[in-house]
Design a protein around this motif. Sequence first.
Motif, mmCIF file in Angstrom:
data_model
loop_
_atom_site.group_PDB
_atom_site.id
_atom_site.type_symbol
_atom_site.label_atom_id
_atom_site.label_comp_id
_atom_site.label_asym_id
_atom_site.label_seq_id
_atom_site.Cartn_x
_atom_site.Cartn_y
_atom_site.Cartn_z
ATOM 1 N N GLY A 184 -111.468 -40.159 28.968
ATOM 2 C CA GLY A 184 -110.678 -38.943 29.087
ATOM 3 C C GLY A 184 -111.234 -37.992 30.129
ATOM 4 O O GLY A 184 -110.477 -37.388 30.904
ATOM 5 N N CYS A 212 -109.033 -35.676 27.848
ATOM 6 C CA CYS A 212 -108.062 -35.618 28.949
ATOM 7 C C CYS A 212 -107.573 -34.195 29.150
ATOM 8 O O CYS A 212 -107.499 -33.693 30.286
ATOM 9 C CB CYS A 212 -106.867 -36.532 28.654
ATOM 10 S SG CYS A 212 -107.158 -38.299 28.886
ATOM 11 N N PRO A 219 -103.209 -38.589 30.174
ATOM 12 C CA PRO A 219 -103.636 -39.736 29.353
ATOM 13 C C PRO A 219 -102.904 -41.003 29.741
ATOM 14 O O PRO A 219 -101.742 -40.965 30.163
ATOM 15 C CB PRO A 219 -103.287 -39.301 27.924
ATOM 16 C CG PRO A 219 -102.249 -38.238 28.075
ATOM 17 C CD PRO A 219 -102.539 -37.547 29.375
#
Length: 358
Positions: A184, A212, A219
């Motif tokens: 992320g 993220c 994502p």
Amino acid sequence: MKFGLYSEMQLHPGKTDQQLYDEVLKQIIHADQVGFDVYSLIDHHHFSRFSVSANPLAVYTAAAQLAKNIRFRTALHILPQQNPLRLAGEIAVADILTQGRIEVGVGRGHAWVFPNNGIVPIEEAKPRFEEALQILEMALTEERVTYYGQYYTAEDVQITPRPVQQKMQFTTGGTSNHTYQQAGEKGWGIFVPPLLPLESLREQFDIYLRACDKAGNEPNIIWLHAVYMDECEDNIRRESEQHFHNFLAGNASPAFTGLPDKERMMNAGYQFYAKGILQSLADMSYEQITTGDVVWAGTPEQICEKIDYCVRNIEGLAEIDFLTNYGGMDHWKVIKQQEIISKKIMPQFKTKSKVATY
């Protein structure tokens, strides 16, 4: 929604290495013809029942001569056991020969690889991965690399040739919280392990999505699942049952012979392998694996319902990758599944096919 295929290239009795490789090349070419976006192979050594996919980049460069649109992704290059400077050059060559269609998958590797390979102690897997990753990222974006670390040293090393893509798409996968956090933060795609049901991954998805969001990254969750479909439910079990059992037994086989002791695995960050989950796979019945979401078996309509459930319940889901070649699967059955997916599944979730460019 993007759609791809993923194979471990398991070798079971009745096929030779040559036959399996010939079939996989034909399957990639067919996948390209019917509109799949990406084809992924594992990078794995030493356990034929699990995988004989020892050089995915070579397969991709061979397939690319006839498959002109599909992208190629390795799942995953095992960085602790690689020379990252050499790997960067190999990736660049593959990117050139595939006209810029290579995606880079990176990981620490399965716990059983380390004692059987005998090169890197499992305790060094994580720190070596982090150093090798820094070097690989530099080598794919810069013409010269200087790096001083605990395990790797490079002083003004020229990296040649250069890849076609100026920025490579990175993907990782695994079960540890750290893997999802790192993916992320870096904006990588994340492979979901193919044998785990959705509900067992909620914590990891939340970690990935939060990372993220904090880093400002989009994502990119890639859902992997073995599948077998037919309009007739009797055909499904008859044609797939033994292959499903072979698939699970193949995934479990190294765990019976090659794992370090539990304390070493826990201390090295391989908690999943210390739980004994893999060893239990080989004993599961057909009913258990199909009703427990370990594999998908059903009519195309039933599989569409399962995908729709994933779409509605996995924030950031961007791609579905099917395993259609597993457990010694007959070539004609693999092609059958690819045909069904392209005609019955993909049109329901994909309004247009688009080859990504970077």
